[in-house]
Design a protein around this motif. Structure first.
Motif, PDB file in Angstrom:
ATOM      1  N   GLY A 211       7.691  -3.317  -9.841  1.00 38.56           N
ATOM      2  CA  GLY A 211       8.712  -5.249  -9.579  1.00 38.56           C
ATOM      3  C   GLY A 211       8.657  -5.349  -8.088  1.00 38.56           C
ATOM      4  N   LEU A 212       8.607  -3.816  -7.483  1.00 44.00           N
ATOM      5  CA  LEU A 212       9.377  -3.661  -5.661  1.00 44.00           C
ATOM      6  C   LEU A 212       7.018  -4.388  -5.558  1.00 44.00           C
ATOM      7  CD1 LEU A 212      10.118  -3.163  -3.328  1.00 44.00           C
ATOM      8  CD2 LEU A 212       8.849  -0.963  -3.338  1.00 44.00           C
ATOM      9  N   PHE A 213       6.641  -4.652  -6.000  1.00 41.10           N
ATOM     10  CA  PHE A 213       5.201  -4.725  -5.247  1.00 41.10           C
ATOM     11  C   PHE A 213       5.232  -5.815  -5.622  1.00 41.10           C
ATOM     12  CE2 PHE A 213       0.955  -5.619  -5.669  1.00 41.10           C
ATOM     13  CZ  PHE A 213       0.308  -4.240  -4.949  1.00 41.10           C
ATOM     14  N   GLY A 214       5.840  -6.881  -6.481  1.00 38.73           N
ATOM     15  CA  GLY A 214       5.659  -8.601  -7.034  1.00 38.73           C
ATOM     16  C   GLY A 214       6.388  -9.252  -5.795  1.00 38.73           C
ATOM     17  N   ILE A 215       8.445  -7.899  -5.440  1.00 33.98           N
ATOM     18  CA  ILE A 215       9.091  -9.157  -4.915  1.00 33.98           C
ATOM     19  C   ILE A 215       8.634  -8.969  -3.279  1.00 33.98           C
ATOM     20  CG2 ILE A 215      11.009  -7.347  -3.594  1.00 33.98           C
ATOM     21  CD1 ILE A 215      12.415  -6.693  -6.632  1.00 33.98           C
TER      22      ILE A 215
ATOM     23  N   THR B 223       7.153   3.973 -12.276  1.00 35.42           N
ATOM     24  CA  THR B 223       6.329   3.033 -12.473  1.00 35.42           C
ATOM     25  C   THR B 223       6.683   1.513 -12.503  1.00 35.42           C
ATOM     26  OG1 THR B 223       4.448   4.552 -13.482  1.00 35.42           O
ATOM     27  CG2 THR B 223       3.896   2.357 -13.518  1.00 35.42           C
ATOM     28  N   GLY B 224       7.721   1.052 -13.636  1.00 36.58           N
ATOM     29  CA  GLY B 224       7.856  -0.078 -13.631  1.00 36.58           C
ATOM     30  C   GLY B 224       8.837  -0.608 -12.431  1.00 36.58           C
TER      31      GLY B 224
ATOM     32  N   LEU C 218      17.102 -11.316  -6.606  1.00 38.11           N
ATOM     33  CA  LEU C 218      18.095 -10.776  -7.625  1.00 38.11           C
ATOM     34  C   LEU C 218      17.354 -10.817  -8.753  1.00 38.11           C
ATOM     35  CD1 LEU C 218      21.168 -12.377  -5.677  1.00 38.11           C
ATOM     36  CD2 LEU C 218      20.422 -10.203  -5.766  1.00 38.11           C
ATOM     37  N   LEU C 219      16.951 -12.424  -9.441  1.00 37.30           N
ATOM     38  CA  LEU C 219      16.600 -12.232 -10.694  1.00 37.30           C
ATOM     39  C   LEU C 219      14.970 -11.258 -11.143  1.00 37.30           C
ATOM     40  CD1 LEU C 219      15.771 -16.214 -10.790  1.00 37.30           C
ATOM     41  CD2 LEU C 219      17.736 -15.251 -12.171  1.00 37.30           C
ATOM     42  N   ALA C 220      14.622 -11.243 -10.082  1.00 35.24           N
ATOM     43  CA  ALA C 220      13.579  -9.900 -10.235  1.00 35.24           C
ATOM     44  C   ALA C 220      14.260  -8.788 -10.626  1.00 35.24           C
ATOM     45  CB  ALA C 220      12.531 -10.056  -8.674  1.00 35.24           C
ATOM     46  N   VAL C 221      15.173  -8.483  -9.681  1.00 35.69           N
ATOM     47  CA  VAL C 221      15.896  -6.926  -9.766  1.00 35.69           C
ATOM     48  C   VAL C 221      16.701  -6.525 -11.292  1.00 35.69           C
ATOM     49  CG1 VAL C 221      17.849  -5.441  -9.195  1.00 35.69           C
ATOM     50  CG2 VAL C 221      16.669  -6.361  -7.267  1.00 35.69           C
TER      51      VAL C 221
ATOM     52  N   PHE D 140       0.560  -1.040   0.328  1.00 36.20           N
ATOM     53  CA  PHE D 140      -0.017   0.464  -0.535  1.00 36.20           C
ATOM     54  C   PHE D 140       0.252   1.534   0.180  1.00 36.20           C
ATOM     55  CE2 PHE D 140      -2.472   3.843   2.543  1.00 36.20           C
ATOM     56  CZ  PHE D 140      -3.317   3.791   1.784  1.00 36.20           C
ATOM     57  N   LEU D 141       2.036   1.421   0.938  1.00 35.11           N
ATOM     58  CA  LEU D 141       3.181   2.269   0.740  1.00 35.11           C
ATOM     59  C   LEU D 141       3.131   2.468   0.081  1.00 35.11           C
ATOM     60  CD1 LEU D 141       4.180   4.670   2.075  1.00 35.11           C
ATOM     61  CD2 LEU D 141       5.911   2.763   2.716  1.00 35.11           C
ATOM     62  N   ALA D 142       3.864   1.889  -1.577  1.00 33.06           N
ATOM     63  CA  ALA D 142       4.720   1.243  -2.060  1.00 33.06           C
ATOM     64  C   ALA D 142       3.733   1.957  -3.139  1.00 33.06           C
ATOM     65  CB  ALA D 142       5.149   0.745  -2.795  1.00 33.06           C
ATOM     66  N   LEU D 143       2.715   1.929  -3.741  1.00 34.95           N
ATOM     67  CA  LEU D 143       1.436   2.369  -5.067  1.00 34.95           C
ATOM     68  C   LEU D 143       1.099   3.522  -3.960  1.00 34.95           C
ATOM     69  CD1 LEU D 143      -1.738  -0.821  -4.996  1.00 34.95           C
ATOM     70  CD2 LEU D 143       0.933   0.042  -6.426  1.00 34.95           C
TER      71      LEU D 143
END
Length: 251
Positions: free
Chosen positions: A93-97, A88-89, A191-194, A65-68
């Motif tokens: 990614g952070l939202f998914g991580i 936004t991208g 690491l893969l997500a980053v 919620f804070l990220a959004l």
């Protein structure tokens, strides 16, 4: 004053050790009694889902919620389109991580065997956790996109491309790593997500590459990412009970 050893010897004489056959019989009777009582009062799936939601640490939903919220603030106060696309991208990614700590929790704390021996299977546990995160995340994203499209100049279709596409691919990477035959750690998944997010930002910032990608291409990529994510989620549910049984490659 008798020692502990002397007391144990006296106890052994008074109460001789049970025979192995009787111990096995007691175990079988206990198992039968357990299943009999469990079948009398089976918990509904909603009760089970509510229990699993209770085990999820709510801090991750708070961070999402804070990220959004921060992303909305950046979009609202930004005047550079390319910068908005990059931010936004990265946020997507952070939202998914932020899903990693909960999805990897049983592996991190080596609780796979314990969860696998409970009344509900690992498949049901994973399904409940995924459903809980799915419902909450869809709710957060729906509210975020509705507010952003009304209060900022970013259109809903732009949000679909610049947020949903990197977010979907990130989740596909995470689930693909989770159900990998190798004992991949949450650090490796992170690491893969980053790495994927860095590649996404480089493409967006490169005008020569970005300008050649049409809207139709973005939509096709999003559809492919959704299908891949669905495949990995299904694969996770089908093979999750093998995570702690053996370490092998899955095709």
């Amino acid at each position: 004053m008798k020692t502990v050893k002397e007391r144990l010897e006296e106890y052994a004489k008074t109460f001789p050790a049970a025979e192995e056959e009787k111990i096995k019989m007691a175990v079988e009777i206990s198992k039968s009694a357990f299943w009999e009582e469990a079948e009398k009062l089976p918990a509904s799936y909603f009760d089970f889902l509510y229990q699993q939601v209770g085990y999820i640490r709510k801090r991750w939903w708070g961070l999402q919620f804070l990220a959004l919220t921060l992303l909305w603030w950046c979009i609202y106060n930004s005047y550079v389109q390319t910068g908005v696309q990059s931010i936004t991208g990265i946020t997507a990614g952070l939202f998914g991580i932020l899903l990693i700590p909960e999805l990897w929790k049983n592996r991190t704390y080596q609780a796979m065997e314990i969860e696998g021996s409970t009344y509900y299977s690992l498949r049901q546990i994973y399904a409940a956790r995924m459903l809980a995160f799915g419902v909450v995340d869809i709710g957060l994203l729906t509210v975020f996109m509705a507010i952003t499209s009304v209060t900022t100049s970013m259109r809903a279709e732009d949000m679909i491309i610049y947020f949903l596409l990197p977010f979907t691919v990130t989740c596909g990477i995470l689930f693909g790593t989770l159900c990998s035959g190798y004992q991949a750690s949450e650090t490796w998944a992170f690491l893969l997500a980053v790495f994927w997010i860095l590649m996404w930002v480089l493409v967006v910032l490169n005008k020569h590459i970005y300008s050649r990608i049409s809207v139709l291409t973005w939509i096709v990529l999003l559809v492919l990412a959704i299908f891949y994510l669905g495949y990995e989620i299904r694969k996770t549910l089908v093979l999750c009970e093998s995570f702690w049984e053996e370490n092998r490659e899955w095709s």
